[in-house]
Design a protein around this motif. Structure first.
Motif, short mmCIF file in Angstrom:
data_model
loop_
_atom_site.label_atom_id
_atom_site.label_comp_id
_atom_site.label_asym_id
_atom_site.label_seq_id
_atom_site.Cartn_x
_atom_site.Cartn_y
_atom_site.Cartn_z
N THR A 1 73.95 20.09 25.71
CA THR A 1 74.76 20.92 26.42
C THR A 1 75.35 21.98 25.50
O THR A 1 76.24 22.90 25.97
N SER A 2 75.15 21.69 24.22
CA SER A 2 76.14 22.54 23.11
C SER A 2 75.24 24.00 23.04
O SER A 2 75.61 24.87 22.40
N THR A 3 73.87 24.00 23.46
CA THR A 3 73.02 25.21 23.32
C THR A 3 72.78 25.85 24.76
O THR A 3 72.37 27.03 24.62
N GLN A 4 72.93 25.24 25.64
CA GLN A 4 72.24 25.73 27.10
C GLN A 4 73.60 25.63 28.01
O GLN A 4 74.11 24.76 28.10
N SER A 5 73.78 26.66 28.52
CA SER A 5 74.78 27.03 29.76
C SER A 5 74.21 26.09 31.19
O SER A 5 73.06 26.15 31.42
N LEU A 6 75.29 25.62 31.83
CA LEU A 6 74.95 24.92 33.00
C LEU A 6 74.60 26.21 33.98
O LEU A 6 73.67 26.03 34.95
N GLY A 7 75.12 27.38 33.97
CA GLY A 7 75.08 28.55 34.72
C GLY A 7 73.69 28.92 34.66
O GLY A 7 72.99 29.23 35.67
N ALA A 8 73.16 28.95 33.45
CA ALA A 8 71.70 29.50 33.42
C ALA A 8 70.64 28.44 34.19
O ALA A 8 69.68 28.69 34.70
N LEU A 9 71.18 27.03 33.88
CA LEU A 9 70.30 26.04 34.57
C LEU A 9 70.33 26.16 36.07
O LEU A 9 69.39 25.80 36.99
N GLN A 10 71.49 26.31 36.76
CA GLN A 10 71.72 26.48 38.01
C GLN A 10 71.06 27.65 38.77
O GLN A 10 70.37 27.72 39.87
N GLU A 11 71.04 28.74 38.10
CA GLU A 11 70.43 30.07 38.38
C GLU A 11 68.74 29.80 38.49
O GLU A 11 68.22 30.20 39.27
N ALA A 12 68.29 29.04 37.53
CA ALA A 12 66.97 28.99 37.19
C ALA A 12 66.31 28.01 38.44
O ALA A 12 65.39 28.14 39.13
N ILE B 1 70.48 18.47 38.58
CA ILE B 1 70.85 18.72 37.16
C ILE B 1 72.20 17.63 36.93
O ILE B 1 73.03 17.77 37.57
N ASP B 2 71.82 16.73 36.13
CA ASP B 2 72.77 15.96 35.76
C ASP B 2 73.42 16.14 34.21
O ASP B 2 72.56 16.50 33.41
N GLU B 3 74.64 15.62 33.94
CA GLU B 3 74.98 15.75 32.41
C GLU B 3 75.29 14.35 32.03
O GLU B 3 75.82 13.47 32.69
N ALA B 4 74.63 13.93 30.98
CA ALA B 4 74.71 12.65 30.42
C ALA B 4 74.72 12.82 28.76
O ALA B 4 73.69 13.16 28.11
N ALA B 5 75.42 12.19 28.09
CA ALA B 5 75.39 11.97 26.56
C ALA B 5 74.93 13.38 25.78
O ALA B 5 74.20 13.23 25.10
N GLY B 6 75.92 14.48 26.43
CA GLY B 6 75.50 15.74 25.83
C GLY B 6 74.34 16.41 26.32
O GLY B 6 73.89 17.26 25.25
N ARG B 7 73.70 15.75 27.20
CA ARG B 7 72.44 16.59 27.49
C ARG B 7 72.68 16.87 29.17
O ARG B 7 73.39 16.26 29.80
N PHE B 8 72.09 18.25 29.35
CA PHE B 8 71.73 18.50 30.77
C PHE B 8 70.19 17.95 31.17
O PHE B 8 69.43 18.37 30.52
N VAL B 9 70.20 17.09 32.31
CA VAL B 9 68.98 16.51 32.31
C VAL B 9 68.70 17.01 33.86
O VAL B 9 69.39 17.00 34.85
N CYS B 10 67.43 17.76 33.87
CA CYS B 10 67.25 18.38 35.21
C CYS B 10 65.91 17.67 35.63
O CYS B 10 64.93 17.56 35.08
N ARG B 11 66.04 17.19 36.90
CA ARG B 11 65.00 16.34 37.57
C ARG B 11 64.17 17.35 38.40
O ARG B 11 65.05 17.85 39.44
N LEU C 1 61.20 15.22 34.08
CA LEU C 1 62.30 15.43 33.82
C LEU C 1 62.23 16.62 32.52
O LEU C 1 61.34 16.55 31.76
N VAL C 2 63.34 17.54 32.54
CA VAL C 2 63.49 18.25 31.58
C VAL C 2 64.98 18.26 31.06
O VAL C 2 65.91 18.65 31.92
N ASP C 3 64.97 18.16 29.53
CA ASP C 3 66.28 18.20 29.22
C ASP C 3 66.66 19.29 28.17
O ASP C 3 65.91 19.48 27.66
N PHE C 4 68.27 19.46 28.03
CA PHE C 4 68.53 20.57 27.30
C PHE C 4 70.13 19.97 26.66
O PHE C 4 70.75 19.26 27.25
#
Length: 99
Positions: free
Chosen positions: A13-24, A36-46, A8-11
């Motif tokens: 949501t206020s400083t990291q764009s979803l688009g960059a995570l999707q491209e990565a 990639i899931d969004e929870a409690a103001g975080r993008f959680v990448c499994r 799990l790597v989390d970011f």
């Protein structure tokens, strides 16, 4: 038998764009799956490795490098949008002058 475990790597949501995570995540295809899931103001990448070559910290570092690269691409795109628009306008303007 080697068991490949999820990472799990989390970011924020206020400083990291979803688009960059999707491209990565897209660039990881063949090495790992990324959900990639969004929870409690975080993008959680499994990250689920699809091969033995990248695991644990190596996979995390590789993913973070891809995210950093995509963030830079987004930044350069934002900073050059106006210039690109001017170049396109000039190019199309010169095409209509010849008519």
């Amino acid at each position: 038998m080697i068991v490949l475990s999820d990472l799990l790597v989390d970011f924020s949501t206020s400083t990291q764009s979803l688009g960059a995570l999707q491209e990565a995540a897209y660039r990881l295809i063949g090495q790992a799956a990324c959900q990639i899931d969004e929870a409690a103001g975080r993008f959680v990448c499994r990250l689920t490795p699809s091969q033995q070559q990248l695991q644990g910290d190596e996979l995390r570092v590789h993913f973070l490098n891809l995210v950093t690269d995509e963030n830079l691409r987004e930044k350069v795109g934002r900073e050059t949008d106006r210039l690109r628009d001017v170049i396109v306008a000039l190019a199309f303007g010169s095409l209509t002058e010849g008519e």
